[in-house]
Design a protein around this motif. Structure first.
Motif, mmCIF file in Angstrom:
data_model
loop_
_atom_site.group_PDB
_atom_site.id
_atom_site.type_symbol
_atom_site.label_atom_id
_atom_site.label_comp_id
_atom_site.label_asym_id
_atom_site.label_seq_id
_atom_site.Cartn_x
_atom_site.Cartn_y
_atom_site.Cartn_z
ATOM 1 N N MET A 1 0.848 -1.182 0.000
ATOM 2 C CA MET A 1 0.000 0.000 0.000
ATOM 3 C C MET A 1 0.893 1.245 0.000
ATOM 4 S SD MET A 1 -2.534 1.431 2.986
ATOM 5 C CE MET A 1 -3.698 0.097 2.899
ATOM 6 N N ASP A 2 0.540 2.199 -0.888
ATOM 7 C CA ASP A 2 1.319 3.429 -0.877
ATOM 8 C C ASP A 2 0.818 4.347 0.226
ATOM 9 O OD1 ASP A 2 -0.296 5.279 -3.578
ATOM 10 O OD2 ASP A 2 -1.111 3.900 -2.107
ATOM 11 N N CYS A 3 1.685 5.052 0.835
ATOM 12 C CA CYS A 3 1.468 5.956 1.970
ATOM 13 C C CYS A 3 0.670 5.267 3.087
ATOM 14 C CB CYS A 3 0.856 7.284 1.510
ATOM 15 S SG CYS A 3 -0.809 7.209 0.902
ATOM 16 N N LEU A 4 -0.002 6.038 3.915
ATOM 17 C CA LEU A 4 -0.742 5.475 5.055
ATOM 18 C C LEU A 4 -2.205 5.215 4.712
ATOM 19 C CD1 LEU A 4 0.765 7.679 7.910
ATOM 20 C CD2 LEU A 4 1.322 5.305 7.364
ATOM 21 N N GLY A 5 -2.536 5.295 3.438
ATOM 22 C CA GLY A 5 -3.891 4.995 2.996
ATOM 23 C C GLY A 5 -4.726 6.239 2.763
ATOM 24 N N TRP A 6 -5.970 5.996 2.370
ATOM 25 C CA TRP A 6 -6.927 7.058 2.058
ATOM 26 C C TRP A 6 -7.702 7.458 3.308
ATOM 27 C CZ3 TRP A 6 -7.826 9.450 -2.642
ATOM 28 C CH2 TRP A 6 -7.158 8.910 -3.740
ATOM 29 N N ARG A 7 -8.014 8.743 3.375
ATOM 30 C CA ARG A 7 -8.893 9.259 4.420
ATOM 31 C C ARG A 7 -9.916 10.181 3.761
ATOM 32 N NH1 ARG A 7 -6.122 5.964 6.329
ATOM 33 N NH2 ARG A 7 -5.132 5.880 8.400
ATOM 34 N N LEU A 8 -11.075 10.314 4.396
ATOM 35 C CA LEU A 8 -12.110 11.193 3.874
ATOM 36 C C LEU A 8 -11.798 12.641 4.219
ATOM 37 C CD1 LEU A 8 -15.296 9.143 4.817
ATOM 38 C CD2 LEU A 8 -14.213 9.334 2.559
ATOM 39 N N GLN A 9 -12.323 13.549 3.394
ATOM 40 C CA GLN A 9 -12.179 14.973 3.693
ATOM 41 C C GLN A 9 -12.770 15.238 5.071
ATOM 42 O OE1 GLN A 9 -14.065 17.443 0.792
ATOM 43 N NE2 GLN A 9 -12.926 19.272 1.377
ATOM 44 N N GLY A 10 -12.097 16.043 5.864
ATOM 45 C CA GLY A 10 -12.541 16.285 7.229
ATOM 46 C C GLY A 10 -11.878 15.370 8.244
ATOM 47 N N PHE A 11 -10.955 14.524 7.774
ATOM 48 C CA PHE A 11 -10.204 13.624 8.658
ATOM 49 C C PHE A 11 -9.522 14.420 9.760
ATOM 50 C CE2 PHE A 11 -5.774 11.725 9.018
ATOM 51 C CZ PHE A 11 -6.128 10.758 9.958
ATOM 52 N N ARG A 12 -9.722 13.982 10.993
ATOM 53 C CA ARG A 12 -9.086 14.623 12.152
ATOM 54 C C ARG A 12 -8.247 13.577 12.877
ATOM 55 N NH1 ARG A 12 -10.237 18.160 9.554
ATOM 56 N NH2 ARG A 12 -11.616 19.925 9.928
ATOM 57 N N PRO A 13 -6.940 13.586 12.649
ATOM 58 C CA PRO A 13 -6.090 12.556 13.250
ATOM 59 C C PRO A 13 -5.999 12.700 14.763
ATOM 60 C CG PRO A 13 -4.755 14.222 12.199
ATOM 61 C CD PRO A 13 -6.182 14.545 11.858
ATOM 62 N N THR A 14 -5.720 11.581 15.412
ATOM 63 C CA THR A 14 -5.581 11.538 16.865
ATOM 64 C C THR A 14 -4.185 11.038 17.219
ATOM 65 O OG1 THR A 14 -6.323 9.245 17.000
ATOM 66 C CG2 THR A 14 -8.035 10.970 17.059
ATOM 67 N N GLU A 15 -3.897 10.985 18.493
ATOM 68 C CA GLU A 15 -2.628 10.429 18.976
ATOM 69 C C GLU A 15 -2.465 8.991 18.489
ATOM 70 O OE1 GLU A 15 -0.489 9.299 23.239
ATOM 71 O OE2 GLU A 15 -2.296 10.547 23.215
ATOM 72 N N TRP A 16 -3.574 8.256 18.427
ATOM 73 C CA TRP A 16 -3.539 6.877 17.946
ATOM 74 C C TRP A 16 -3.077 6.815 16.499
ATOM 75 C CZ3 TRP A 16 -6.163 4.150 14.106
ATOM 76 C CH2 TRP A 16 -6.031 2.763 14.169
ATOM 77 N N ASP A 17 -3.527 7.755 15.656
ATOM 78 C CA ASP A 17 -3.106 7.784 14.248
ATOM 79 C C ASP A 17 -1.594 7.978 14.144
ATOM 80 O OD1 ASP A 17 -5.632 7.623 12.648
ATOM 81 O OD2 ASP A 17 -6.111 9.393 13.854
ATOM 82 N N TYR A 18 -1.050 8.835 15.016
ATOM 83 C CA TYR A 18 0.399 9.055 14.975
ATOM 84 C C TYR A 18 1.148 7.795 15.394
ATOM 85 C CZ TYR A 18 4.853 11.455 15.044
ATOM 86 O OH TYR A 18 6.153 11.821 14.765
ATOM 87 N N ARG A 19 0.624 7.081 16.368
ATOM 88 C CA ARG A 19 1.269 5.830 16.792
ATOM 89 C C ARG A 19 1.231 4.792 15.673
ATOM 90 N NH1 ARG A 19 -0.791 5.100 23.061
ATOM 91 N NH2 ARG A 19 0.400 6.852 23.918
ATOM 92 N N VAL A 20 0.102 4.724 14.964
ATOM 93 C CA VAL A 20 0.002 3.805 13.821
ATOM 94 C C VAL A 20 1.042 4.181 12.765
ATOM 95 C CG1 VAL A 20 -1.463 3.065 11.893
ATOM 96 C CG2 VAL A 20 -2.404 3.206 14.211
ATOM 97 N N TYR A 21 1.173 5.488 12.506
ATOM 98 C CA TYR A 21 2.203 5.953 11.563
ATOM 99 C C TYR A 21 3.596 5.495 12.006
ATOM 100 C CZ TYR A 21 6.046 9.195 10.912
ATOM 101 O OH TYR A 21 7.296 9.725 10.750
ATOM 102 N N GLU A 22 3.921 5.689 13.283
ATOM 103 C CA GLU A 22 5.246 5.293 13.769
ATOM 104 C C GLU A 22 5.478 3.792 13.608
ATOM 105 O OE1 GLU A 22 6.772 8.291 17.177
ATOM 106 O OE2 GLU A 22 5.057 7.060 17.756
ATOM 107 N N GLU A 23 4.435 3.001 13.845
ATOM 108 C CA GLU A 23 4.568 1.549 13.682
ATOM 109 C C GLU A 23 4.814 1.172 12.222
ATOM 110 O OE1 GLU A 23 1.119 -0.219 15.416
ATOM 111 O OE2 GLU A 23 1.614 0.465 17.443
ATOM 112 N N ARG A 24 4.097 1.820 11.313
ATOM 113 C CA ARG A 24 4.295 1.541 9.883
ATOM 114 C C ARG A 24 5.702 1.953 9.438
ATOM 115 N NH1 ARG A 24 0.214 1.656 6.234
ATOM 116 N NH2 ARG A 24 1.876 1.026 4.802
ATOM 117 N N ALA A 25 6.154 3.117 9.890
ATOM 118 C CA ALA A 25 7.502 3.571 9.549
ATOM 119 C C ALA A 25 8.544 2.632 10.144
ATOM 120 C CB ALA A 25 7.712 5.000 10.037
#
Length: 199
Positions: A1-25
């Motif tokens: 999968m390229d990048c961290l995937g698709w999100r809908l307009q209005g997406f509001r990331p949380t601390e959990w989203d950042y942790r998921v990013y760190e795990e993927r990286a």
């Protein structure tokens, strides 16, 4: 999968989203080719240090990986063999920068949001002096603290491009690059097989 995937307009990331990013990286950085992030330099290098911790620098000297011919940067001297080293794909770089594709009905193409500026944006930001400066580190720590504190969110490509910081830095870096290339061509390379191209 390229990048961290698709999100809908209005997406509001949380601390959990950042942790998921760190795990993927982290998954990319601990792979055999992950050492390419350390060798990449700039912000990619700094993110690798942050995510991998003390293990990062040791990884840089462990290579090239067995898959070097599949994903590689090649140096082709005018004489002699071609040399290969590990390289990251554009998709892996996007993940390391924490990039999302945002589905925006007002745009034909996706809008890219990222936790950190992608290489083209970093290059034109005025933070890229050709080496990691104290100012870069201060900016990095401030940005990281804002993300961890909940106020820092992913920015669009256009917002990252608007962050110019030191306006004269880009001209300075190009001047240093030009003089460095001239020095290598005139002084260093006549004594060695000159690298004709990077593939």
């Amino acid at each position: 999968m390229d990048c961290l995937g698709w999100r809908l307009q209005g997406f509001r990331p949380t601390e959990w989203d950042y942790r998921v990013y760190e795990e993927r990286a982290y998954e990319i950085l601990v792979s055999l080719r992950g050492r390419a992030a350390i060798l990449h330099g700039g912000l990619i290098w700094r993110l690798a240090l942050e995510i991998l911790g003390s293990d990062a620098l040791e990884r840089a000297v462990q290579g090239p990986s067995e898959g070097v011919f599949e994903y590689a940067q090649a140096v082709k001297p005018c004489h002699g063999p071609t040399y290969y080293d590990d390289a990251l794909t554009s998709e892996e770089i996007d993940i390391i920068c924490g990039t999302y594709k945002i589905a925006d009905s007002g745009h034909k193409d996706p809008v890219y949001w990222s936790w950190w500026p992608r290489p083209a944006q970093w290059k034109s930001s005025g933070l890229n002096m050709g080496y990691w400066t104290e100012f870069d580190e201060g900016w990095f720590q401030e940005r990281l603290a804002s993300i961890q504190g909940g106020s820092g969110t992913p920015l669009t490509s256009s917002l990252w491009r608007s962050l110019k910081y030191h306006k004269g830095a880009i001209k300075l870096r190009y001047a240093v690059d030009k003089e460095s290339a001239q020095f290598l061509s005139d002084v260093v390379l006549p004594n060695f097989a000159s690298p004709c191209s990077l593939a």
